[in-house]
Design an enzyme around this catalytic site. Sequence first.
Site, PDB file in Angstrom:
ATOM      1  N   TYR A  27       0.817  -1.085  -0.043  1.00  0.00           N
ATOM      2  CA  TYR A  27      -0.152  -0.152  -0.215  1.00  0.00           C
ATOM      3  C   TYR A  27       0.691   1.267  -0.213  1.00  0.00           C
ATOM      4  O   TYR A  27       0.131   2.129  -0.462  1.00  0.00           O
ATOM      5  CB  TYR A  27      -0.996  -0.020   1.284  1.00  0.00           C
ATOM      6  CG  TYR A  27      -2.386  -1.168   1.234  1.00  0.00           C
ATOM      7  CD1 TYR A  27      -2.778  -0.922   0.526  1.00  0.00           C
ATOM      8  CD2 TYR A  27      -1.910  -2.294   2.232  1.00  0.00           C
ATOM      9  CE1 TYR A  27      -4.196  -2.082   0.623  1.00  0.00           C
ATOM     10  CE2 TYR A  27      -2.644  -2.758   2.428  1.00  0.00           C
ATOM     11  CZ  TYR A  27      -3.831  -3.692   1.492  1.00  0.00           C
ATOM     12  OH  TYR A  27      -4.936  -4.164   1.422  1.00  0.00           O
ATOM     13  N   HIS A  32      -4.425   6.591  -0.880  1.00  0.00           N
ATOM     14  CA  HIS A  32      -5.009   6.111   0.433  1.00  0.00           C
ATOM     15  C   HIS A  32      -3.896   6.776   1.068  1.00  0.00           C
ATOM     16  O   HIS A  32      -3.905   6.717   2.157  1.00  0.00           O
ATOM     17  CB  HIS A  32      -4.936   5.024   0.372  1.00  0.00           C
ATOM     18  CG  HIS A  32      -6.859   5.202   0.850  1.00  0.00           C
ATOM     19  ND1 HIS A  32      -7.751   6.072   0.382  1.00  0.00           N
ATOM     20  CD2 HIS A  32      -7.802   4.204   1.786  1.00  0.00           C
ATOM     21  CE1 HIS A  32      -9.325   5.677   1.785  1.00  0.00           C
ATOM     22  NE2 HIS A  32      -8.753   4.450   2.460  1.00  0.00           N
ATOM     23  N   TYR A  76      -4.736  -0.494  10.048  1.00  0.00           N
ATOM     24  CA  TYR A  76      -5.293  -0.144   8.696  1.00  0.00           C
ATOM     25  C   TYR A  76      -6.245   1.105   9.650  1.00  0.00           C
ATOM     26  O   TYR A  76      -6.882   2.329   9.727  1.00  0.00           O
ATOM     27  CB  TYR A  76      -6.223  -1.288   8.152  1.00  0.00           C
ATOM     28  CG  TYR A  76      -5.055  -2.841   8.060  1.00  0.00           C
ATOM     29  CD1 TYR A  76      -5.066  -2.778   6.544  1.00  0.00           C
ATOM     30  CD2 TYR A  76      -4.808  -3.266   8.660  1.00  0.00           C
ATOM     31  CE1 TYR A  76      -3.504  -2.955   6.013  1.00  0.00           C
ATOM     32  CE2 TYR A  76      -3.698  -4.303   7.817  1.00  0.00           C
ATOM     33  CZ  TYR A  76      -3.989  -4.569   6.882  1.00  0.00           C
ATOM     34  OH  TYR A  76      -2.717  -5.196   6.653  1.00  0.00           O
ATOM     35  N   ASN A  78      -9.921   1.677   8.518  1.00  0.00           N
ATOM     36  CA  ASN A  78     -10.859   1.640   8.782  1.00  0.00           C
ATOM     37  C   ASN A  78     -11.415   1.210  10.247  1.00  0.00           C
ATOM     38  O   ASN A  78     -11.645   2.156  11.038  1.00  0.00           O
ATOM     39  CB  ASN A  78     -11.751   0.321   8.552  1.00  0.00           C
ATOM     40  CG  ASN A  78     -11.933  -0.128   6.429  1.00  0.00           C
ATOM     41  OD1 ASN A  78     -12.025   1.690   5.969  1.00  0.00           O
ATOM     42  ND2 ASN A  78     -12.388  -1.159   6.560  1.00  0.00           N
ATOM     43  N   ASP A 103      -6.771  11.559   2.782  1.00  0.00           N
ATOM     44  CA  ASP A 103      -6.999  11.446   0.942  1.00  0.00           C
ATOM     45  C   ASP A 103      -8.264  12.032   0.550  1.00  0.00           C
ATOM     46  O   ASP A 103      -8.955  11.689   1.424  1.00  0.00           O
ATOM     47  CB  ASP A 103      -6.371  10.406   0.009  1.00  0.00           C
ATOM     48  CG  ASP A 103      -7.318   9.177   0.544  1.00  0.00           C
ATOM     49  OD1 ASP A 103      -7.356   8.826   1.906  1.00  0.00           O
ATOM     50  OD2 ASP A 103      -8.312   8.404  -0.338  1.00  0.00           O
ATOM     51  N   ASN A 124     -13.592   6.462   5.635  1.00  0.00           N
ATOM     52  CA  ASN A 124     -13.910   5.477   6.779  1.00  0.00           C
ATOM     53  C   ASN A 124     -12.531   5.535   7.733  1.00  0.00           C
ATOM     54  O   ASN A 124     -13.391   5.101   8.912  1.00  0.00           O
ATOM     55  CB  ASN A 124     -14.060   3.678   6.298  1.00  0.00           C
ATOM     56  CG  ASN A 124     -15.087   3.263   5.513  1.00  0.00           C
ATOM     57  OD1 ASN A 124     -15.758   3.660   5.660  1.00  0.00           O
ATOM     58  ND2 ASN A 124     -15.254   1.923   4.336  1.00  0.00           N
TER      59      ASN A 124
END
Length: 197
Positions: A27, A32, A76, A78, A103, A124
């Site tokens: 990632y 993101h 993460y 969320n 973002d 989220n």
Amino acid sequence: MRLFRRGESASTLDLLIAGLGNPGAKYAGDRHNVGWMVVDELARRRDARFKSKFNGRLSETRLGDSRIALLEPETYMNESGRSISAAARFFKVASQDVLVVHDDVDLDPGRLQARLGGGLAGHNGLRSIAQALGTPEFLRLRIGVGRPGRGDPRDVADYVLAPFEAHEDREAIVARAADAIEALVSEGLEAAQQRFN
């Protein structure tokens, strides 16, 4: 105008700056993760070192006369609120002294918007933070990443979990966002908004 209200609480910190992203090499360059990239840039400019704390990576440093902490939640996206609220409680910072760098698909690539509070726009990470802090009234630096262009078959989720395109100049976006945070800390929210929004 001072952004911070020294002496009104027992906090040892002027501002907790949290960059949102997802952990793991796969990632690292994704749109993101631009919040993490900006926090990394702020740490690089101060030669600050990270340690593992609050389910994330934390660095305490100074920005001018202000004492700040840089945080990259590793929960993460969320569940970012779990890490950020733990750090906010530890440092005894009010929600208005938490700056979340993230973002935003509703802004054109590279466009910035600094603000206090606001909606969650289906993000989220922001939803998790508002829930964990008990309020949406925290500072945000929204970094535009845009949406898939005409003819791009990806949905928004796949788009933000993909790297920036070369023409988007990720380094320039990250550097300008770091400049905006430095202005916010040294000159206040309104001055930063006038220069960077």
